[in-house]
Design a protein around this motif. Structure first.
Motif, PDB file in Angstrom:
ATOM      1  N   GLY A   1       0.815  -1.199   0.000  1.00 14.04           N
ATOM      2  CA  GLY A   1       0.000   0.000   0.000  1.00 14.04           C
ATOM      3  C   GLY A   1       0.848   1.248   0.000  1.00 14.04           C
ATOM      4  O   GLY A   1       2.072   1.210   0.037  1.00 14.04           O
TER       5      GLY A   1
ATOM      6  N   ALA B   1      -6.320   0.270  -1.157  1.00  9.21           N
ATOM      7  CA  ALA B   1      -7.176   0.377  -2.340  1.00  9.21           C
ATOM      8  C   ALA B   1      -7.802   1.761  -2.286  1.00  9.21           C
ATOM      9  O   ALA B   1      -7.758   2.437  -1.247  1.00  9.21           O
ATOM     10  CB  ALA B   1      -8.245  -0.710  -2.332  1.00  9.21           C
TER      11      ALA B   1
ATOM     12  N   THR C   1      -9.817   2.870   0.823  1.00 11.85           N
ATOM     13  CA  THR C   1      -9.660   1.803   1.814  1.00 11.85           C
ATOM     14  C   THR C   1      -8.307   1.979   2.487  1.00 11.85           C
ATOM     15  O   THR C   1      -7.268   1.843   1.860  1.00 11.85           O
ATOM     16  CB  THR C   1      -9.719   0.411   1.153  1.00 11.85           C
ATOM     17  OG1 THR C   1     -10.916   0.308   0.395  1.00 11.85           O
ATOM     18  CG2 THR C   1      -9.683  -0.675   2.209  1.00 11.85           C
TER      19      THR C   1
ATOM     20  N   LEU D   1      -2.916   1.715  -7.704  1.00 13.67           N
ATOM     21  CA  LEU D   1      -3.450   2.289  -6.464  1.00 13.67           C
ATOM     22  C   LEU D   1      -3.527   3.788  -6.558  1.00 13.67           C
ATOM     23  O   LEU D   1      -2.732   4.487  -7.033  1.00 13.67           O
ATOM     24  CB  LEU D   1      -2.559   1.862  -5.288  1.00 13.67           C
ATOM     25  CG  LEU D   1      -3.096   2.169  -3.904  1.00 13.67           C
ATOM     26  CD1 LEU D   1      -4.362   1.387  -3.640  1.00 13.67           C
ATOM     27  CD2 LEU D   1      -2.055   1.825  -2.879  1.00 13.67           C
TER      28      LEU D   1
END
Length: 110
Positions: A71, A86, A89, A110
């Motif tokens: 991430g 995401a 998220t 992303l």
């Protein structure tokens, strides 16, 4: 007649026995030195690099956590990092849970 003569030892004999005792400890000392350079020192070096990486985390960095989650960092506090996994998220993880800092542009979706 009943008492035998007593003779003093020379200084050379005492030095030889001291060297004998020292030579029994040389392999043990050598083993600790080798263990330090093969196990302890590299581990300390890795820990220092990990701490420097955690201190340098900033918004926008792409990271991998201990659990394998990839991430982008969206917020950094003293003990926690918010990672966007995401669109819309986000998860909050401890700084120590971040294991790898990825090169910029690794996460294109992303």
């Amino acid at each position: 007649m009943f008492i035998s003569n007593a003779y003093a030892q020379t200084a050379g004999a005492a030095d030889a026995s001291m060297m004998g005792n020292l030579s029994t400890f040389v392999p043990l000392i050598l083993m600790f030195v080798v263990m330090y350079f093969l196990m302890i020192r590299p581990q300390q070096k890795r820990a220092k690099e990990q701490k420097a990486m955690m201190d340098a985390l900033a918004k926008g960095d792409e990271v991998v956590t201990v659990g394998g989650i990839l991430g982008r960092v969206s917020r950094v506090t003293d003990a926690f990092v918010t990672v966007e996994v995401a669109p819309n998220t986000e998860i909050v993880v401890q700084k120590s849970a971040v294991t790898t800092l990825l090169p910029k542009g690794t996460l294109k979706g992303l």
